[in-house]
Motif scaffolding. Structure first.
Motif, PDB file in Angstrom:
ATOM      1  N   GLU A 172      34.426  31.227  30.396  1.00  0.00           N
ATOM      2  CA  GLU A 172      32.995  31.372  30.658  1.00  0.00           C
ATOM      3  C   GLU A 172      32.702  32.708  31.349  1.00  0.00           C
ATOM      4  OE1 GLU A 172      31.937  27.671  32.734  1.00  0.00           O
ATOM      5  OE2 GLU A 172      30.729  27.189  30.967  1.00  0.00           O
ATOM      6  N   LYS A 173      33.584  33.110  32.278  1.00  0.00           N
ATOM      7  CA  LYS A 173      33.410  34.404  32.946  1.00  0.00           C
ATOM      8  C   LYS A 173      33.561  35.553  31.954  1.00  0.00           C
ATOM      9  CE  LYS A 173      34.989  32.828  37.492  1.00  0.00           C
ATOM     10  NZ  LYS A 173      36.105  32.824  38.467  1.00  0.00           N
ATOM     11  N   GLN A 174      34.562  35.413  31.059  1.00  0.00           N
ATOM     12  CA  GLN A 174      34.742  36.449  30.039  1.00  0.00           C
ATOM     13  C   GLN A 174      33.500  36.587  29.170  1.00  0.00           C
ATOM     14  OE1 GLN A 174      38.449  35.672  27.824  1.00  0.00           O
ATOM     15  NE2 GLN A 174      39.211  37.545  28.750  1.00  0.00           N
ATOM     16  N   MET A 175      32.940  35.448  28.766  1.00  0.00           N
ATOM     17  CA  MET A 175      31.753  35.502  27.902  1.00  0.00           C
ATOM     18  C   MET A 175      30.547  36.066  28.649  1.00  0.00           C
ATOM     19  SD  MET A 175      32.070  32.075  25.499  1.00  0.00           S
ATOM     20  CE  MET A 175      32.696  30.922  26.717  1.00  0.00           C
ATOM     21  N   SER A 176      30.482  35.803  29.964  1.00  0.00           N
ATOM     22  CA  SER A 176      29.335  36.282  30.743  1.00  0.00           C
ATOM     23  C   SER A 176      29.321  37.805  30.873  1.00  0.00           C
ATOM     24  CB  SER A 176      29.330  35.643  32.135  1.00  0.00           C
ATOM     25  OG  SER A 176      30.377  36.158  32.944  1.00  0.00           O
ATOM     26  N   ILE A 177      30.503  38.430  30.757  1.00  0.00           N
ATOM     27  CA  ILE A 177      30.569  39.897  30.835  1.00  0.00           C
ATOM     28  C   ILE A 177      30.817  40.516  29.464  1.00  0.00           C
ATOM     29  CG2 ILE A 177      31.288  39.960  33.249  1.00  0.00           C
ATOM     30  CD1 ILE A 177      34.170  40.324  32.291  1.00  0.00           C
ATOM     31  N   SER A 178      30.611  39.701  28.424  1.00  0.00           N
ATOM     32  CA  SER A 178      30.773  40.183  27.051  1.00  0.00           C
ATOM     33  C   SER A 178      29.412  40.216  26.364  1.00  0.00           C
ATOM     34  CB  SER A 178      31.718  39.259  26.266  1.00  0.00           C
ATOM     35  OG  SER A 178      32.972  39.141  26.895  1.00  0.00           O
ATOM     36  N   LYS A 179      29.379  40.864  25.189  1.00  0.00           N
ATOM     37  CA  LYS A 179      28.153  40.891  24.390  1.00  0.00           C
ATOM     38  C   LYS A 179      28.248  39.831  23.298  1.00  0.00           C
ATOM     39  CE  LYS A 179      27.459  45.894  24.794  1.00  0.00           C
ATOM     40  NZ  LYS A 179      27.502  47.179  24.035  1.00  0.00           N
ATOM     41  N   LEU A 180      27.265  38.927  23.262  1.00  0.00           N
ATOM     42  CA  LEU A 180      27.157  38.023  22.128  1.00  0.00           C
ATOM     43  C   LEU A 180      26.583  38.853  20.985  1.00  0.00           C
ATOM     44  CD1 LEU A 180      27.316  35.212  20.872  1.00  0.00           C
ATOM     45  CD2 LEU A 180      25.040  34.753  21.794  1.00  0.00           C
ATOM     46  N   LEU A 181      27.362  39.002  19.920  1.00  0.00           N
ATOM     47  CA  LEU A 181      27.035  40.007  18.917  1.00  0.00           C
ATOM     48  C   LEU A 181      25.684  39.797  18.259  1.00  0.00           C
ATOM     49  CD1 LEU A 181      28.868  42.373  18.458  1.00  0.00           C
ATOM     50  CD2 LEU A 181      29.479  41.444  16.249  1.00  0.00           C
ATOM     51  N   VAL A 182      25.266  38.536  18.112  1.00  0.00           N
ATOM     52  CA  VAL A 182      23.978  38.296  17.472  1.00  0.00           C
ATOM     53  C   VAL A 182      22.827  38.813  18.333  1.00  0.00           C
ATOM     54  CG1 VAL A 182      23.552  35.993  18.438  1.00  0.00           C
ATOM     55  CG2 VAL A 182      22.698  36.566  16.138  1.00  0.00           C
ATOM     56  N   ASN A 183      23.060  38.885  19.653  1.00  0.00           N
ATOM     57  CA  ASN A 183      22.017  39.373  20.560  1.00  0.00           C
ATOM     58  C   ASN A 183      22.103  40.877  20.790  1.00  0.00           C
ATOM     59  OD1 ASN A 183      21.056  36.786  20.877  1.00  0.00           O
ATOM     60  ND2 ASN A 183      22.226  36.393  22.750  1.00  0.00           N
ATOM     61  N   ALA A 184      23.209  41.479  20.373  1.00  0.00           N
ATOM     62  CA  ALA A 184      23.343  42.928  20.536  1.00  0.00           C
ATOM     63  C   ALA A 184      22.432  43.629  19.530  1.00  0.00           C
ATOM     64  CB  ALA A 184      24.795  43.347  20.317  1.00  0.00           C
ATOM     65  N   GLY A 185      22.073  44.842  19.842  1.00  0.00           N
ATOM     66  CA  GLY A 185      21.244  45.594  18.918  1.00  0.00           C
ATOM     67  C   GLY A 185      22.016  45.949  17.650  1.00  0.00           C
ATOM     68  N   GLU A 186      21.282  46.297  16.612  1.00  0.00           N
ATOM     69  CA  GLU A 186      21.919  46.655  15.337  1.00  0.00           C
ATOM     70  C   GLU A 186      22.888  47.822  15.513  1.00  0.00           C
ATOM     71  OE1 GLU A 186      20.669  48.001  10.797  1.00  0.00           O
ATOM     72  OE2 GLU A 186      19.135  47.378  12.227  1.00  0.00           O
ATOM     73  N   LYS A 187      22.558  48.738  16.398  1.00  0.00           N
ATOM     74  CA  LYS A 187      23.422  49.896  16.633  1.00  0.00           C
ATOM     75  C   LYS A 187      24.772  49.465  17.187  1.00  0.00           C
ATOM     76  CE  LYS A 187      23.715  54.184  19.326  1.00  0.00           C
ATOM     77  NZ  LYS A 187      23.035  55.038  20.335  1.00  0.00           N
ATOM     78  N   ASP A 188      24.750  48.573  18.194  1.00  0.00           N
ATOM     79  CA  ASP A 188      26.002  48.111  18.806  1.00  0.00           C
ATOM     80  C   ASP A 188      26.860  47.342  17.801  1.00  0.00           C
ATOM     81  OD1 ASP A 188      25.519  49.220  21.267  1.00  0.00           O
ATOM     82  OD2 ASP A 188      24.581  47.419  22.095  1.00  0.00           O
ATOM     83  N   ARG A 189      26.202  46.487  16.997  1.00  0.00           N
ATOM     84  CA  ARG A 189      26.943  45.739  15.980  1.00  0.00           C
ATOM     85  C   ARG A 189      27.586  46.683  14.971  1.00  0.00           C
ATOM     86  NH1 ARG A 189      22.479  42.132  15.762  1.00  0.00           N
ATOM     87  NH2 ARG A 189      21.842  43.046  13.772  1.00  0.00           N
ATOM     88  N   SER A 190      26.811  47.639  14.522  1.00  0.00           N
ATOM     89  CA  SER A 190      27.308  48.592  13.526  1.00  0.00           C
ATOM     90  C   SER A 190      28.460  49.413  14.077  1.00  0.00           C
ATOM     91  CB  SER A 190      26.187  49.524  13.057  1.00  0.00           C
ATOM     92  OG  SER A 190      25.174  48.786  12.407  1.00  0.00           O
ATOM     93  N   LEU A 191      28.337  49.842  15.338  1.00  0.00           N
ATOM     94  CA  LEU A 191      29.403  50.635  15.955  1.00  0.00           C
ATOM     95  C   LEU A 191      30.708  49.842  16.022  1.00  0.00           C
ATOM     96  CD1 LEU A 191      27.601  52.464  18.926  1.00  0.00           C
ATOM     97  CD2 LEU A 191      28.748  53.536  16.976  1.00  0.00           C
ATOM     98  N   PHE A 192      30.602  48.575  16.423  1.00  0.00           N
ATOM     99  CA  PHE A 192      31.809  47.762  16.570  1.00  0.00           C
ATOM    100  C   PHE A 192      32.510  47.572  15.225  1.00  0.00           C
ATOM    101  CE2 PHE A 192      33.921  43.599  16.499  1.00  0.00           C
ATOM    102  CZ  PHE A 192      34.869  43.817  17.490  1.00  0.00           C
ATOM    103  N   PHE A 193      31.763  47.140  14.218  1.00  0.00           N
ATOM    104  CA  PHE A 193      32.396  46.864  12.924  1.00  0.00           C
ATOM    105  C   PHE A 193      32.772  48.152  12.194  1.00  0.00           C
ATOM    106  CE2 PHE A 193      30.344  42.695  13.595  1.00  0.00           C
ATOM    107  CZ  PHE A 193      31.460  41.900  13.423  1.00  0.00           C
TER     108      PHE A 193
END
Length: 333
Positions: free
Chosen positions: A288-309
């Motif tokens: 739960e702590k890991q998820m709290s400091i992580s980005k849920l990808l569906v909520n990330a902006g399109e730019k962040d998603r695109s950068l990751f993939f």
């Protein structure tokens, strides 16, 4: 301690009037001998205790949690030494996972150091290659005979593939949360590079595996955006978190309304199973702590998603270029 154990067993049995006979039958002893054990006149041996625990499906932790809260017991998955052992492991894994599909609120949390295996267990070259890599690590015969992947896929048993695909399918019907980082893909790419450079993997098949890895990443991205598992009969939820801080561990937590259990790696694909609930709660809190400091990808902006993939696809392309041009200067980062 024996008194507590016997009391616990009585609570587990449905007909207390036949409890003595039941114990006698399980332990293969006489009625009087069973009566003496139940009434604490004779001590249970360790062998008898284990036999009763298995029959009543009681975790051994329940028997030995009597003092130190820093010592727990774990179950070790069966060892794998050859194709038959791997096939049995796949069957047992399916049988363990399948009941979760019948529980609406069951879920899995996966700390993905590597691409989670259920993404790769499809009818593909990647799936066959993963099986090859696992067996190369555990089967001394394959190492001695220097079997190449090109030779391996010619006689891989259909039953082994069928059990692998069956396990991959069952995961589609369970709610899954995965935590990835930028290095999650590296292990799979490194395996391809290693066996290609060692001559155990031809250029043609190495490139086909690269294409399969690319398909997996696209599939994961699509599921992450729509927050559901493609092809799920249960409309199972899929959440993907990106963590830039912690290294992942391939630890898997199974959460149901009744308990939490987690599986942590031991060797290549064998694992420790931990059912000790206080420890499971600690692991769940950590996730739960890991998820709290992580980005849920569906909520990330399109730019962040695109950068990751895009980083993932760039790494695959670099590996593909390395295979084609055979240039020693290569790095995933």
């Amino acid at each position: 301690m024996q008194k507590q154990f016997i009391t616990y067993l009585k609570a587990k049995t449905q007909d207390n009037t036949s409890f003595v006979e039941e114990i006698a039958s399980i332990l293969d002893i006489g009625y009087d001998a069973a009566y003496r054990r139940i009434n604490l006149k004779t001590s249970l041996s360790l062998e008898e205790t284990v036999k009763l625990a298995k029959h009543y499906k009681i975790s051994l932790n329940k028997l030995f949690e009597v003092g130190s809260q820093t010592t727990i017991l774990a179950d070790l998955s069966p060892p794998i030494h050859n194709r038959e052992g791997l096939e049995m492991w796949l069957k047992q894994s399916h049988d363990s996972v399948y009941p979760l599909t019948k529980l609406k609120s069951a879920s899995i949390i996966y700390s993905a150091k590597d691409i989670p295996l259920f993404h790769t267990l499809k009818d593909s070259f990647l799936s066959r290659y993963k099986i090859y890599v696992w067996l190369k690590d555990v089967d001394p015969e394959m190492t001695r005979n220097k079997i190449s992947f090109d030779d391996f896929i010619k006689d891989i048993p259909d039953s082994l593939l069928e059990n692998a695909f069956k396990l991959g399918e069952v995961y589609k019907d369970i709610n899954i949360t995965e935590i990835w980082n930028n290095t999650t893909i590296n292990g799979t790419l490194q395996q391809v590079l290693y066996y290609f450079e060692s001559g155990a993997l031809s250029k043609e098949l190495a490139l086909l595996i690269c294409t399969d890895i690319e398909d997996v990443i696209r599939h994961v991205e699509k599921q992450a955006i729509q927050q559901s598992l493609i092809g799920s009969k249960n409309k199972a939820i899929y959440n993907l978190y990106i963590n830039d801080i912690h290294t992942m561990s391939n630890t898997i937590m199974v959460k149901t309304p009744y308990q939490k259990v987690f599986f942590t790696p031991f060797t290549v694909i064998s694992y420790f199973k931990i059912e000790h609930q206080p420890t499971c709660e600690l692991m769940f809190e950590f996730f739960e702590k890991q998820m709290s400091i992580s980005k849920l990808l569906v909520n990330a902006g399109e730019k962040d998603r695109s950068l990751f993939f895009n980083r993932m696809h760039q790494k695959i392309n670099r590996l593909r270029d390395r295979i084609i041009i055979d240039n020693d200067a290569f790095d995933f980062e």
